[in-house]
Design an enzyme around this catalytic site. Sequence first.
Site, PDB file in Angstrom:
ATOM      1  N   ARG A 269      -0.076 -29.968 109.055  1.00  0.00           N
ATOM      2  CA  ARG A 269      -0.061 -30.713 109.422  1.00  0.00           C
ATOM      3  C   ARG A 269       0.806 -30.067 110.466  1.00  0.00           C
ATOM      4  O   ARG A 269       1.976 -30.629 110.548  1.00  0.00           O
ATOM      5  CB  ARG A 269       1.410 -32.205 109.068  1.00  0.00           C
ATOM      6  CG  ARG A 269       0.669 -32.577 107.538  1.00  0.00           C
ATOM      7  CD  ARG A 269      -0.883 -33.580 107.491  1.00  0.00           C
ATOM      8  NE  ARG A 269      -1.094 -34.410 106.178  1.00  0.00           N
ATOM      9  CZ  ARG A 269      -2.340 -33.667 105.124  1.00  0.00           C
ATOM     10  NH1 ARG A 269      -3.078 -32.957 105.816  1.00  0.00           N
ATOM     11  NH2 ARG A 269      -2.277 -34.384 104.735  1.00  0.00           N
TER      12      ARG A 269
ATOM     13  N   SER B  72       2.019 -41.416 105.379  1.00  0.00           N
ATOM     14  CA  SER B  72       3.267 -40.672 105.366  1.00  0.00           C
ATOM     15  C   SER B  72       4.415 -40.154 105.883  1.00  0.00           C
ATOM     16  O   SER B  72       4.183 -39.585 106.713  1.00  0.00           O
ATOM     17  CB  SER B  72       2.484 -39.129 104.045  1.00  0.00           C
ATOM     18  OG  SER B  72       1.642 -39.465 103.906  1.00  0.00           O
TER      19      SER B  72
ATOM     20  N   GLU C  55       6.928 -35.661 108.654  1.00  0.00           N
ATOM     21  CA  GLU C  55       5.861 -35.701 109.649  1.00  0.00           C
ATOM     22  C   GLU C  55       6.170 -36.554 110.372  1.00  0.00           C
ATOM     23  O   GLU C  55       5.459 -36.339 111.663  1.00  0.00           O
ATOM     24  CB  GLU C  55       4.851 -35.803 108.118  1.00  0.00           C
ATOM     25  CG  GLU C  55       3.187 -35.055 108.624  1.00  0.00           C
ATOM     26  CD  GLU C  55       2.107 -36.162 107.677  1.00  0.00           C
ATOM     27  OE1 GLU C  55       2.208 -35.518 107.032  1.00  0.00           O
ATOM     28  OE2 GLU C  55       1.418 -37.318 107.951  1.00  0.00           O
TER      29      GLU C  55
HETATM   30  P1  FAD Z   1       0.248 -41.298 117.647  1.00  0.00           P
HETATM   31  O1  FAD Z   1       0.728 -41.811 116.523  1.00  0.00           O
HETATM   32  O2  FAD Z   1       0.055 -42.109 119.226  1.00  0.00           O
HETATM   33  O3  FAD Z   1       0.564 -40.124 118.404  1.00  0.00           O
HETATM   34  C1  FAD Z   1       0.591 -38.936 117.149  1.00  0.00           C
HETATM   35  C2  FAD Z   1       1.874 -37.588 118.118  1.00  0.00           C
HETATM   36  O4  FAD Z   1       0.266 -36.946 118.589  1.00  0.00           O
HETATM   37  C3  FAD Z   1       2.723 -38.022 118.910  1.00  0.00           C
HETATM   38  O5  FAD Z   1       3.277 -37.226 118.817  1.00  0.00           O
HETATM   39  C4  FAD Z   1       1.966 -38.571 120.781  1.00  0.00           C
HETATM   40  O6  FAD Z   1       2.943 -37.984 121.610  1.00  0.00           O
HETATM   41  C5  FAD Z   1       0.890 -37.407 120.448  1.00  0.00           C
HETATM   42  N1  FAD Z   1      -0.562 -37.460 121.147  1.00  0.00           N
HETATM   43  C6  FAD Z   1      -0.907 -38.704 121.138  1.00  0.00           C
HETATM   44  N2  FAD Z   1      -2.288 -38.312 121.561  1.00  0.00           N
HETATM   45  C7  FAD Z   1      -1.823 -37.341 122.516  1.00  0.00           C
HETATM   46  C8  FAD Z   1      -2.908 -36.916 123.436  1.00  0.00           C
HETATM   47  N3  FAD Z   1      -4.251 -37.311 123.477  1.00  0.00           N
HETATM   48  N4  FAD Z   1      -2.124 -35.483 123.668  1.00  0.00           N
HETATM   49  C9  FAD Z   1      -1.051 -35.216 123.550  1.00  0.00           C
HETATM   50  N5  FAD Z   1      -0.768 -35.989 122.201  1.00  0.00           N
HETATM   51  C10 FAD Z   1      -1.375 -36.649 122.192  1.00  0.00           C
HETATM   52  N6  FAD Z   1      -2.734 -38.752 108.920  1.00  0.00           N
HETATM   53  C11 FAD Z   1      -3.279 -37.634 108.276  1.00  0.00           C
HETATM   54  O7  FAD Z   1      -3.419 -36.291 108.245  1.00  0.00           O
HETATM   55  N7  FAD Z   1      -4.144 -37.783 107.193  1.00  0.00           N
HETATM   56  C12 FAD Z   1      -4.035 -38.772 106.898  1.00  0.00           C
HETATM   57  O8  FAD Z   1      -4.609 -39.159 105.749  1.00  0.00           O
HETATM   58  C13 FAD Z   1      -3.083 -39.951 107.395  1.00  0.00           C
HETATM   59  N8  FAD Z   1      -3.282 -41.697 106.576  1.00  0.00           N
HETATM   60  C14 FAD Z   1      -2.629 -42.053 107.208  1.00  0.00           C
HETATM   61  C15 FAD Z   1      -2.087 -43.516 106.772  1.00  0.00           C
HETATM   62  C16 FAD Z   1      -2.015 -44.474 106.999  1.00  0.00           C
HETATM   63  C17 FAD Z   1      -1.619 -45.968 106.952  1.00  0.00           C
HETATM   64  C18 FAD Z   1      -0.733 -44.679 108.151  1.00  0.00           C
HETATM   65  C19 FAD Z   1      -0.244 -45.424 109.221  1.00  0.00           C
HETATM   66  C20 FAD Z   1      -0.855 -42.867 108.876  1.00  0.00           C
HETATM   67  C21 FAD Z   1      -1.459 -41.999 108.447  1.00  0.00           C
HETATM   68  N9  FAD Z   1      -1.706 -40.906 109.007  1.00  0.00           N
HETATM   69  C22 FAD Z   1      -2.422 -39.715 108.924  1.00  0.00           C
HETATM   70  C23 FAD Z   1      -0.931 -40.595 109.852  1.00  0.00           C
HETATM   71  C24 FAD Z   1      -1.889 -41.064 111.862  1.00  0.00           C
HETATM   72  O9  FAD Z   1      -3.182 -42.003 110.845  1.00  0.00           O
HETATM   73  C25 FAD Z   1      -2.389 -39.750 112.472  1.00  0.00           C
HETATM   74  O10 FAD Z   1      -1.009 -38.834 112.397  1.00  0.00           O
HETATM   75  C26 FAD Z   1      -2.974 -39.735 113.389  1.00  0.00           C
HETATM   76  O11 FAD Z   1      -4.026 -38.839 113.730  1.00  0.00           O
HETATM   77  C27 FAD Z   1      -2.038 -40.818 114.852  1.00  0.00           C
HETATM   78  O12 FAD Z   1      -2.976 -40.757 115.614  1.00  0.00           O
HETATM   79  P2  FAD Z   1      -2.210 -42.569 116.948  1.00  0.00           P
HETATM   80  O13 FAD Z   1      -3.897 -42.612 117.627  1.00  0.00           O
HETATM   81  O14 FAD Z   1      -2.291 -43.113 116.095  1.00  0.00           O
HETATM   82  O15 FAD Z   1      -1.345 -41.178 117.355  1.00  0.00           O
HETATM   83  P1  NAP Z   2      -2.856 -38.302  96.556  1.00  0.00           P
HETATM   84  O1  NAP Z   2      -4.444 -37.888  95.378  1.00  0.00           O
HETATM   85  O2  NAP Z   2      -2.146 -39.491  95.295  1.00  0.00           O
HETATM   86  O3  NAP Z   2      -2.127 -36.759  95.748  1.00  0.00           O
HETATM   87  C1  NAP Z   2      -0.581 -36.490  95.912  1.00  0.00           C
HETATM   88  C2  NAP Z   2      -0.322 -34.783  96.947  1.00  0.00           C
HETATM   89  O4  NAP Z   2      -0.670 -34.598  96.067  1.00  0.00           O
HETATM   90  C3  NAP Z   2      -1.362 -35.359  98.122  1.00  0.00           C
HETATM   91  O5  NAP Z   2      -0.188 -35.357  98.917  1.00  0.00           O
HETATM   92  C4  NAP Z   2      -1.656 -34.375  98.516  1.00  0.00           C
HETATM   93  O6  NAP Z   2      -2.132 -33.299  98.960  1.00  0.00           O
HETATM   94  C5  NAP Z   2      -1.766 -33.283  96.936  1.00  0.00           C
HETATM   95  N1  NAP Z   2      -3.260 -32.709  96.116  1.00  0.00           N
HETATM   96  C6  NAP Z   2      -3.228 -33.675  95.363  1.00  0.00           C
HETATM   97  N2  NAP Z   2      -5.040 -33.889  95.191  1.00  0.00           N
HETATM   98  C7  NAP Z   2      -4.635 -32.170  95.303  1.00  0.00           C
HETATM   99  C8  NAP Z   2      -5.243 -30.912  94.586  1.00  0.00           C
HETATM  100  N3  NAP Z   2      -6.469 -30.690  93.947  1.00  0.00           N
HETATM  101  N4  NAP Z   2      -5.507 -29.705  95.745  1.00  0.00           N
HETATM  102  C9  NAP Z   2      -4.425 -30.038  96.713  1.00  0.00           C
HETATM  103  N5  NAP Z   2      -3.352 -30.981  96.646  1.00  0.00           N
HETATM  104  C10 NAP Z   2      -3.956 -31.566  96.207  1.00  0.00           C
HETATM  105  O7  NAP Z   2      -2.344 -38.493  97.424  1.00  0.00           O
HETATM  106  P2  NAP Z   2      -2.611 -39.766  98.775  1.00  0.00           P
HETATM  107  O8  NAP Z   2      -1.393 -40.711  98.615  1.00  0.00           O
HETATM  108  O9  NAP Z   2      -3.696 -40.754  97.376  1.00  0.00           O
HETATM  109  O10 NAP Z   2      -3.223 -39.695  99.588  1.00  0.00           O
HETATM  110  C11 NAP Z   2      -4.886 -38.971  99.374  1.00  0.00           C
HETATM  111  C12 NAP Z   2      -5.296 -38.083 100.436  1.00  0.00           C
HETATM  112  O11 NAP Z   2      -5.523 -38.684 101.562  1.00  0.00           O
HETATM  113  C13 NAP Z   2      -4.119 -36.688 100.492  1.00  0.00           C
HETATM  114  O12 NAP Z   2      -5.249 -35.958 101.330  1.00  0.00           O
HETATM  115  C14 NAP Z   2      -3.127 -36.678 101.992  1.00  0.00           C
HETATM  116  O13 NAP Z   2      -2.783 -36.477 102.577  1.00  0.00           O
HETATM  117  C15 NAP Z   2      -3.686 -38.493 102.323  1.00  0.00           C
HETATM  118  N6  NAP Z   2      -3.061 -39.068 103.046  1.00  0.00           N
HETATM  119  C16 NAP Z   2      -2.196 -38.643 103.885  1.00  0.00           C
HETATM  120  C17 NAP Z   2      -1.219 -39.848 104.818  1.00  0.00           C
HETATM  121  C18 NAP Z   2      -0.857 -39.578 106.090  1.00  0.00           C
HETATM  122  O14 NAP Z   2      -0.210 -39.999 106.920  1.00  0.00           O
HETATM  123  N7  NAP Z   2      -0.523 -37.749 106.353  1.00  0.00           N
HETATM  124  C19 NAP Z   2      -1.047 -40.903 104.162  1.00  0.00           C
HETATM  125  C20 NAP Z   2      -1.673 -41.406 103.311  1.00  0.00           C
HETATM  126  C21 NAP Z   2      -3.542 -40.080 102.943  1.00  0.00           C
HETATM  127  P3  NAP Z   2      -2.323 -33.341 100.850  1.00  0.00           P
HETATM  128  O15 NAP Z   2      -1.634 -34.329 101.416  1.00  0.00           O
HETATM  129  O16 NAP Z   2      -1.904 -31.625 100.857  1.00  0.00           O
HETATM  130  O17 NAP Z   2      -3.272 -33.795 100.443  1.00  0.00           O
END
Ligand code: FAD
Ligand code: NAP
Length: 341
Positions: free
Chosen positions: A162, A236, A336
């Site tokens: 991340r 998250s 994050e």
């Molecule tokens: P924004 O929120 O608008 O921006 C995020 C950051 O990037 C800010 O710092 C902004 O300044 C910068 N930025 C945006 N666009 C640009 C650009 N073109 N150039 C330079 N900088 C830029 N993330 C995960 O990694 N995995 C997940 O599974 C995941 N699940 C999510 C589930 C939910 C319900 C929600 C609400 C969020 C989740 N996220 C997840 C977080 C989010 O979706 C990601 O980080 C996504 O990439 C953000 O995209 P955005 O367009 O909304 O970016």
């Molecule tokens: P989950 O499957 O309930 O698992 C909980 C956590 O354990 C996750 O955060 C995941 O880490 C870790 N994990 C589970 N299985 C794993 C494996 N086999 N090897 C390594 N790490 C493992 O998680 P969840 O909340 O439902 O999310 C599912 C996936 O979607 C995850 O990958 C999570 O990162 C992603 N997600 C991200 C966001 C966001 O905003 N960043 C929001 C929702 C979901 P990792 O997170 O490192 O994968």
Amino acid sequence: MVMHISTHALVNNTFRLPCTAQTLYDISQEDDLAALLSLLGDTPYRVISAGSNVLCALPHVGAVVRLGIKGIDLLRTDEDAHIVRVGAGEVWHDTVLHTIAQGWFGLENLALIPGWVGAAPVQNIGAYGVELCDVLHNVRAWDTNTLKFVDLSAQQCEFGYRDSVFKRSRNRYLITNVTFRLPRPWRPTVHYGELAQRFAGATPHETPSALAIAQTVMAIRQRKLPDPALIPNAGSFFKNPVVSGAEAKRLLAQFPSMPCYPYADGINKLAAGWLIEQAGWKGYIRDLNPGKVGVHSAQALVLVHLGGAQGTDLLKLASDIQTDVLQKFGIVLEREVNVWE
Ligand code: FAD
Ligand code: NAP
């Protein structure tokens, strides 16, 4: 020039926090960047795409830039990969579905992640065992230090968990396009948690398709995660903590059921959601009168805005959770979400 300028514009964010930009600049082609930056001069600015990973803790901000550049193009097909360039303003999930429909596989595990393509490299989005860096060819961005376009390879993006050079050097790079390297032949990635359970026992003849993986990921996500359109959130709120082997051993002796995954040599990843849940915060609601914030009842890693609150209220809740988890487990939770404060 195709630039749209609005004044006193509401800044879109999935936490649905009130935030007004003095000026919002919408760019829809790369060529407008030079003009935009000369217009901005020394004025500081922030970048936003879909606002799904931003917490606006300020009611008013100055200049905000949105890079809505469109386009999904197959640049070429190499022996081992399809090279596909996507504009920063394309919706991430639509891009995943489009590539699958074209027979270009590799993004399926990342289905239904909110946001635009341009933000995806910023935190090296990841889910269900795949990270953006696994399928990234390069990132095209305007470098505000050198005032030039750069094409950064995956290595130059310095991706981590991340994390990336874009997240660390905030606002230096304006990302305009992301180019993917989608593997040929493609192999499914289904070793991860619930995905593994769903596809366990599949014979070699039943190798799941990319579409089946995307649909499974979508179903799991729809069941477990709050839809920001209904319950405002930014996914998250905290990163999963990465700890030494000794630290993991110490905690496992005390909490034998604690999830702990190998991350790198001698380093382990813990589940922040588990720590927060064990500390008793899952489903917690803070009634501030006015305003309510809380911790989602199905996923403790997701903080929610239940209406009428300010960004600072969510920050206070986050800080209380961090303090409590530190006291109970000796673990520091890192945010994050990108905070505007
Ligand atoms: P924004 O929120 O608008 O921006 C995020 C950051 O990037 C800010 O710092 C902004 O300044 C910068 N930025 C945006 N666009 C640009 C650009 N073109 N150039 C330079 N900088 C830029 N993330 C995960 O990694 N995995 C997940 O599974 C995941 N699940 C999510 C589930 C939910 C319900 C929600 C609400 C969020 C989740 N996220 C997840 C977080 C989010 O979706 C990601 O980080 C996504 O990439 C953000 O995209 P955005 O367009 O909304 O970016
Ligand atoms: P989950 O499957 O309930 O698992 C909980 C956590 O354990 C996750 O955060 C995941 O880490 C870790 N994990 C589970 N299985 C794993 C494996 N086999 N090897 C390594 N790490 C493992 O998680 P969840 O909340 O439902 O999310 C599912 C996936 O979607 C995850 O990958 C999570 O990162 C992603 N997600 C991200 C966001 C966001 O905003 N960043 C929001 C929702 C979901 P990792 O997170 O490192 O994968």
